[in-house]
Design a protein around this motif. Structure first.
Motif, PDB file in Angstrom:
ATOM      1  N   ASN A 142       0.813  -1.215   0.000  1.00 54.47           N
ATOM      2  CA  ASN A 142       0.000   0.000   0.000  1.00 54.47           C
ATOM      3  C   ASN A 142       0.849   1.268   0.000  1.00 54.47           C
ATOM      4  N   PHE A 180      -3.029  -5.428  -4.509  1.00 57.16           N
ATOM      5  CA  PHE A 180      -4.107  -5.145  -3.568  1.00 57.16           C
ATOM      6  C   PHE A 180      -4.570  -6.395  -2.838  1.00 57.16           C
ATOM      7  N   TYR A 200      -2.033  -6.579  -0.101  1.00 55.57           N
ATOM      8  CA  TYR A 200      -2.346  -5.528   0.871  1.00 55.57           C
ATOM      9  C   TYR A 200      -3.495  -5.920   1.786  1.00 55.57           C
ATOM     10  N   ALA A 245      -5.694   5.650   3.038  1.00 57.45           N
ATOM     11  CA  ALA A 245      -4.420   4.951   2.835  1.00 57.45           C
ATOM     12  C   ALA A 245      -3.410   5.305   3.929  1.00 57.45           C
TER      13      ALA A 245
END
Length: 309
Positions: A61, A85, A88, A272
Motif C-alpha cells: 500500500n 491489492f 495488501y 491509505a
C-alpha cells in the motif's frame, strides 16, 4: 503531479521509511535473540507474524500510494493491480487478527494459575503457532474477492462507479454486493476489536489486582522494577489502544466509501495513510517496552535462558 498531491506524497514516503525501519529493527531484534540463545515468550511468535503482515501492508500500500502521489502512475498491469491489492488486504486483515490474538494470548499468559484459564495457559505455547497459521489461511481464502474488483488505472469513460487508488482503481459491482461485502468485513473487524477490548479489560483488571497484592512489597523495596510480564502487558495495552483508535477512524472512512459512489482524492489518501499508520508505529511501541532490548543475553549455554531478570 498536482500541488495538492505533494504533501500526501511526502507523508507516504515518511511513513514507508519509518515503518520499514521499525519493522526491520524488530525482526533483527528477534534474530539476535535467537542466535544469542534467549528463551522466547509465548507472544513472540505472534509478534513476528504481525511484523511480517505489517511489512506486507507497508510495501503493497505505502509504496504504491507514494509513487502515485508523486505522479508515477500506470506502471502496473491489471494482474499487477490485482496481486498488489490482494497482498495488501491479506496483510491488513492478518495484522488485525494477529493483534487480537496477541492481546488474548497475553491475557491468558498473565492470568492467575488458580483461575479457570490455568489449563489453557499451560497449553498456550502449543496452540499459538497453529492459531497464527490459521489466521493466514482464512484471510488468504476470504480476500480472494478483492482482486476481482481491481484494475489498472486508465481513462475508461464507460466506468462511472469507480474508486481511484492512484495506480489502480476498484470498480463497484453494485450497491447490494458492495454493501454485503462491507457488512461482512465490518462484522469480522468488530469481532476482532471485541476480543481486543475484552482481553485488554481483563489485563487491566489483572494488573490492578496484582498491584494491590504486592503493594506492601513495593513500599519496602523502592528499587523494585516492573516485571517482564508487566512490561509486555503494558506494551500490548498501548498497542491495542493505538490500534483501536486508528481502526475506529478507518472504519468510519470505509463506511463513507460504501455510501459515496465516487470518493474524493482526499478521502482515498486519508484512508491509505490511516491504513499504514498502525504497521508503521507498532514496532516502535513493542521495542520501547521490551526489557530485552537494552540488555541482551551474553555468552553461550546449552540451554536457552531468559533475556530478562
Amino acid at each position: 503531479m498536482g500541488a495538492r498531491d505533494l504533501p500526501f506524497g511526502m507523508l507516504f514516503l515518511s511513513q514507508v521509511s519509518i515503518g520499514m525501519l521499525g519493522n526491520f529493527c524488530l525482526l533483527s531484534h528477534y534474530v539476535h535473540l535467537y542466535y544469542t540463545g534467549c528463551k522466547f515468550r509465548p507472544t513472540d511468535l505472534t509478534i513476528r507474524h504481525l511484523t511480517v503482515a505489517n511489512c506486507l501492508v507497508i510495501l503493497s500500500n505505502g509504496v504504491i500510494q507514494t509513487m502515485a502521489a508523486f505522479g508515477v502512475k500506470d506502471f502496473l498491469s491489471d494482474m499487477g493491480c490485482k496481486l498488489v491489492f490482494y497482498v495488501y488486504r491479506v496483510g491488513r486483515d492478518v495484522s488485525i487478527n494477529t493483534t487480537s490474538l496477541l492481546s488474548v494470548s497475553q491475557a491468558i499468559t498473565i492470568s492467575p494459575n488458580s483461575s479457570r484459564w490455568a489449563e489453557l495457559k499451560a497449553k498456550l505455547p502449543r496452540y499459538i503457532g497453529p492459531c497464527n497459521i490459521l489466521c493466514w489461511m482464512l484471510n488468504l481464502m476470504v480476500d480472494v474477492m478483492v482482486p476481482l474488483h481491481m484494475y489498472r488505472s486508465r481513462n475508461d469513460k464507460n466506468i462511472t462507479k469507480k474508486t481511484d487508488h492512484g495506480s489502480c482503481y476498484s470498480v463497484s459491482k453494485g450497491v447490494v454486493t458492495k454493501s454485503l461485502y462491507a457488512a461482512f468485513v465490518f462484522s469480522r473487524d468488530v469481532c476482532s476489536v471485541g476480543l481486543l477490548l475484552w482481553s485488554s479489560g481483563f489485563m487491566v483488571l489483572t494488573l490492578y489486582r496484582h498491584k494491590q497484592q504486592v503493594q506492601h512489597i513495593r513500599r519496602s523495596n523502592t528499587s523494585s522494577r516492573c516485571s517482564p510480564a508487566s512490561r509486555a502487558t503494558h506494551s500490548i495495552l498501548v498497542l491495542v489502544s493505538t490500534f483501536v483508535s486508528l481502526c475506529t477512524v478507518s472504519t468510519i472512512i470505509h463506511i463513507c466509501f460504501t455510501v459515496v459512489e465516487t470518493p474524493s482524492w482526499w478521502l482515498v489518501h486519508t484512508s491509505a495513510l490511516l491504513t499504514g499508520s498502525f504497521p508503521a508505529v507498532s514496532p516502535y511501541i513493542l521495542l520501547s517496552h521490551d526489557s530485552r532490548v537494552p540488555r541482551l543475553c551474553s555468552g553461550f549455554s546449552e540451554e536457552r535462558r531468559p533475556c530478562f531478570e
